[in-house]
Write a protein that holds these residues in place. Structure first.
Motif, PDB file in Angstrom:
ATOM      1  N   ASP A  96      52.002 -34.092  10.767  1.00  0.00           N
ATOM      2  CA  ASP A  96      53.138 -33.591  10.927  1.00  0.00           C
ATOM      3  C   ASP A  96      53.973 -34.517   9.661  1.00  0.00           C
ATOM      4  O   ASP A  96      53.325 -34.967   8.810  1.00  0.00           O
TER       5      ASP A  96
ATOM      6  N   TRP B 214      65.376 -34.254   8.292  1.00  0.00           N
ATOM      7  CA  TRP B 214      64.374 -35.419   8.444  1.00  0.00           C
ATOM      8  C   TRP B 214      64.742 -36.307   7.120  1.00  0.00           C
ATOM      9  O   TRP B 214      64.659 -37.444   7.116  1.00  0.00           O
TER      10      TRP B 214
ATOM     11  N   ASP C 133      58.178 -25.269   9.551  1.00  0.00           N
ATOM     12  CA  ASP C 133      58.954 -26.003  10.466  1.00  0.00           C
ATOM     13  C   ASP C 133      60.418 -25.888   9.997  1.00  0.00           C
ATOM     14  O   ASP C 133      60.676 -25.758   8.840  1.00  0.00           O
TER      15      ASP C 133
ATOM     16  N   ARG D 243      57.655 -21.637  12.790  1.00  0.00           N
ATOM     17  CA  ARG D 243      58.735 -21.640  14.226  1.00  0.00           C
ATOM     18  C   ARG D 243      59.693 -20.532  13.955  1.00  0.00           C
ATOM     19  O   ARG D 243      59.681 -19.888  15.256  1.00  0.00           O
TER      20      ARG D 243
ATOM     21  N   TRP E 171      53.983 -20.541  16.310  1.00  0.00           N
ATOM     22  CA  TRP E 171      54.147 -21.243  17.695  1.00  0.00           C
ATOM     23  C   TRP E 171      55.342 -21.350  18.264  1.00  0.00           C
ATOM     24  O   TRP E 171      56.532 -21.236  17.633  1.00  0.00           O
TER      25      TRP E 171
ATOM     26  N   ASP F  65      59.614 -26.341  20.678  1.00  0.00           N
ATOM     27  CA  ASP F  65      59.285 -27.676  21.394  1.00  0.00           C
ATOM     28  C   ASP F  65      59.500 -27.518  22.692  1.00  0.00           C
ATOM     29  O   ASP F  65      60.535 -27.610  23.275  1.00  0.00           O
TER      30      ASP F  65
ATOM     31  N   PHE G 244      55.387 -30.435  24.427  1.00  0.00           N
ATOM     32  CA  PHE G 244      55.713 -31.296  23.265  1.00  0.00           C
ATOM     33  C   PHE G 244      56.672 -32.351  23.774  1.00  0.00           C
ATOM     34  O   PHE G 244      56.482 -33.774  23.582  1.00  0.00           O
TER      35      PHE G 244
ATOM     36  N   HIS H 185      49.809 -30.378  20.907  1.00  0.00           N
ATOM     37  CA  HIS H 185      50.840 -30.866  20.187  1.00  0.00           C
ATOM     38  C   HIS H 185      51.759 -31.668  20.977  1.00  0.00           C
ATOM     39  O   HIS H 185      52.131 -31.395  22.424  1.00  0.00           O
TER      40      HIS H 185
HETATM   41  O1  MIG Z   1      63.114 -31.815  15.102  1.00  0.00           O
HETATM   42  O2  MIG Z   1      58.217 -32.741  12.496  1.00  0.00           O
HETATM   43  O3  MIG Z   1      58.947 -28.181  16.434  1.00  0.00           O
HETATM   44  O4  MIG Z   1      56.624 -29.481  16.128  1.00  0.00           O
HETATM   45  O5  MIG Z   1      56.613 -32.271  15.613  1.00  0.00           O
HETATM   46  C1  MIG Z   1      61.723 -32.164  15.102  1.00  0.00           C
HETATM   47  C2  MIG Z   1      58.463 -33.137  13.697  1.00  0.00           C
HETATM   48  C3  MIG Z   1      60.934 -31.815  13.929  1.00  0.00           C
HETATM   49  C4  MIG Z   1      59.942 -30.243  15.366  1.00  0.00           C
HETATM   50  C5  MIG Z   1      58.551 -29.349  15.608  1.00  0.00           C
HETATM   51  C6  MIG Z   1      57.757 -30.073  16.012  1.00  0.00           C
HETATM   52  C7  MIG Z   1      57.423 -31.296  14.928  1.00  0.00           C
HETATM   53  C8  MIG Z   1      58.873 -32.179  14.791  1.00  0.00           C
HETATM   54  N1  MIG Z   1      59.802 -31.121  14.326  1.00  0.00           N
END
Ligand code: MIG
Length: 689
Positions: free
Chosen positions: A202, A276, A312, A409, A422, A425, A458, A483
């Protein structure tokens, strides 16, 4: 038969690859009475449903296999709370079938927001509302539901086929920090004899959440670590996010700005949104040059030995848009000066809660698509599709002979050619096991064959029994991955007491790999479904039509997983006589023949129910610690032969991109007196189970 009707000037989504010439006017569309609202900005199509019409489809969305009785939206969004009250998730899968008084299929090819009111406002009315802009409407007619799906799939192109190791078990967690965390995961699986093929990485692996970088402190010699894992038959699968961090000296950022590859605002400057890494730009995935450029970046990791990825945050998710954030801070300063009473307190709270994924932010930046500037909201639902397409196209160029694992996603129809999905969440809730099951046929209808949910859930804290029950469904889904989110209870199998239960269930998955892989590739190559509602196989059976918690898996098997807390069995409906295998492991099983009809079937926490149809067989391998160890040379057959059974077992090297279905098929025949003979590519020793 498929007919296309066009309204206005649609944006070409490239969902459809085989487009017949000629277009019909929307005013000629059958079944629907078409209504334009006053200002002509949205289009509404309505259909009067018969009392017992069933509506299948809409891919990845909430609620039942039969979608009737709720309103759904295609508007890809990152929102991790998947309750029944929701209308949209991460995907936009605008294809559905009406089965009842009349039988037809509908695909709304429109990248803007589309709403499907299926008996919500009025129990008998189905209304499709397309937001401003043109669209193509495809109407399908055919003899059967399954045949209409096949025809639809033929026009949208062949589904993505992953490498065979992608059928193994994967362990993931947001929070594996470094090499040692991952080594531990692998060791605990290997030491306990629980098979494993992949560990997911991740965002923690990146350097300050920058795409295509690896944090050197956590992974000092990454290529060597990848190799160390490969020596143990483990594939590392890193995540890639849509947002690119704004940071001087970071090559992806600098090249993107230099070449104008990021999405821009009205004034020509780059749009800034927070995800992020903090402040980010968003590659214009719809722009051919930008897409090509972004896709080639995957090479940075391919060159280090990586052969799989997950994409993602590509709705794209926005924690905030910078321009609005600035205004929000000003507003907060005003709140600071006021007394927070009923109005002001909630005003402030909603201001902060409303920062993410704002409609107005999506209306504030643009794409360069086919030499035209298009505002993002008009093509919003294509972003994840085109991000994954960028990778898929690059893989064809960079790895012409090798399949690369890829799932995303966000998605739209068409992305199924480049990768799987997949389902995002979910939570560690019992209801989400059922939701996982109910999404599968709809996903398959749209060509998404390589799919799976976060097993164990999740968000929220899981429990051992929930994880076991979820795995008992997950062993049938092509993508089988455990996960969970940072901060939740750890949910690797070894966090719980009953190792033998996990070994038995996950081991059974590996014994089933020959069957699942064979059914998957056949479904992909024949534009067929792998997970089917019972009604698709037993169209005349009134009782099968209402079954919401069982599925057909490929041609031989029916599944009926337990998804209720503390249940020790469940009711199952059998449209015909079937043979039940109640597995505790691939070796430990009891068998009984059940007559057509309703049954209460026992299934303890460690038991998996596999129903085999009459005159069908299921090849079962001996298992193994990884897919590469699954022994294809000795196969046992689950069988329920009352007359004669024939099965086409497909197999290949598991990597090659050129797939020749016919030459990979071995035909196995079993007679009623138990004689087995096989003919085809595979040299195997066959025995009856
Ligand atoms: O906002 O990368 O769906 O699988 O672990 C969360 C962190 C961001 C969302 C993904 C999830 C992943 C997570 N990501």
């Amino acid at each position: 038969m498929i007919k296309r009707f066009t309204w206005g000037r649609p944006v070409e989504t490239e969902a459809v690859v085989k487009r017949e010439a000629g277009e019909r006017k929307l005013s000629e569309v059958p079944y629907f009475s078409q209504v334009q609202t006053g200002d002509g900005r949205v289009s509404v199509l309505t259909y009067h449903m018969g009392e017992h019409d069933i509506i299948y489809g809409l891919g990845e969305n909430i609620r039942g296999i039969n979608k009737r009785g709720w309103v759904y939206e295609s508007n890809c969004v990152d929102d991790p709370i998947h309750t029944e009250a929701r209308r949209n998730l991460y995907a936009s899968h605008n294809f559905f079938l009406v089965d009842g008084r009349e039988r037809f299929g509908v695909f709304v090819d429109a990248p803007q927001k589309v709403t499907f009111d299926i008996g919500y406002t009025d129990r008998d009315r189905l209304a499709v509302t397309v937001d401003a802009g043109g669209f193509d409407l495809y109407i399908l007619e055919g003899d059967s539901l399954r045949q209409m799906v096949r025809e639809f799939r033929q026009i949208i192109g062949r589904s993505y086929i992953p490498p065979k190791w992608g059928f193994g078990y994967g362990q993931s967690r947001w929070g594996y920090e470094n090499e040692d965390d991952i080594r531990q995961v692998v060791k605990r699986h290997r030491d306990n004899g629980v098979p494993l093929d992949s560990v997911y990485m991740d965002i923690d692996y990146m350097e300050r959440f920058k795409d295509f970088t690896v944090d050197e402190e956590k992974f000092p010699k990454f290529p060597r670590f990848v190799e160390e894992m490969r020596a143990q038959n483990i594939h590392l699968v890193p995540i890639i996010d849509a947002g690119v961090k704004i940071e001087k000296g970071y090559s992806v950022y600098e090249e993107g700005v230099e070449n104008g590859y990021f999405c821009k605002k009205e004034d020509g400057s780059e749009f800034v949104g927070g995800v992020w890494p903090g402040r980010c730009h968003f590659p214009d995935m719809l722009n051919d040059d930008a897409r090509k450029w972004f896709g080639r970046k995957y090479k940075l990791l391919l060159d280090q030995g990586i052969d799989g990825f997950w994409n993602d945050m590509n709705e794209p998710a926005l924690f905030y848009g910078e321009d609005y954030l600035t205004k929000a801070f000003e507003k907060l300063d005003e709140y600071r000066k006021q007394e927070l009473n009923l109005h002001t307190f909630f005003g402030m709270k909603n201001l902060v809660l409303g920062l993410s994924n704002r409609k107005e932010d999506y209306e504030s930046f643009y794409h360069e698509y086919k030499w035209e500037r298009i505002r993002h909201d008009k093509v919003h639902n294509l972003y994840g599709y085109y991000m994954t397409r960028s990778a898929g196209e690059a893989f064809d160029e960079l790895e012409p002979d090798k399949r690369i694992l890829m799932f995303s996603r966000a998605s739209y129809v068409g992305m199924h050619r480049y990768g799987g999905v997949w389902t995002g969440d979910n939570s560690s809730w019992w209801s989400h096991i059922l939701m996982n099951l109910q999404m599968l046929p709809g996903l398959n209808m749209c060509g998404f064959l390589y799919t799976g949910a976060d097993l164990g859930g999740f968000g929220c804290d899981t429990t051992e029994d929930l994880l076991l029950r979820w795995l008992e469904l997950g062993i049938f889904t092509p993508l089988m991955r455990n996960h969970s989110a940072k901060g939740t209870r750890e949910q690797e199998f070894y966090r719980f007491g009953h190792v033998e239960d996990f070994r038995g269930i996950i081991g059974l998955r590996y014994a089933l790999v020959p069957y699942l892989y064979s059914e998957f590739v056949k479904a992909a190559m024949r534009d067929d479904m792998m997970f089917l509602p019972l009604a698709f196989v037993y169209p005349k059976d009134q009782e099968a039509a209402v079954v919401e918690d069982q599925l057909m898996v490929g041609e031989s098997v029916m599944i009926a997983p337990v998804y209720r807390q503390n249940a020790r069995g469940r009711y199952v409906y059998l449209p015909e006589d079937m043979k039940l295998y109640r597995f505790r492991s691939s070796e430990d099983v009891d068998i009984e023949v059940l007559r057509a009809g309703h049954h209460y079937v026992k299934a303890e926490l460690n038991e998996v129910l596999v129903f085999v149809r009459p005159n069908h067989v299921v090849p079962l391998a001996g298992g193994g610690c990884c897919v590469a160890d699954v022994d294809m040379s000795r196969l046992r057959l689950l069988h329920f032969v009352t007359d004669q059974a024939e099965y086409e077992l497909y197999d290949d090297d598991g990597y090659g991109k050129k797939i020749d279905l016919e030459s990979g098929i071995t035909k196995v025949r079993v007679t009623v007196d138990g004689k087995v003979d096989a003919e085809g590519a595979l040299e195997a020793e066959w025995t009856l189970f």
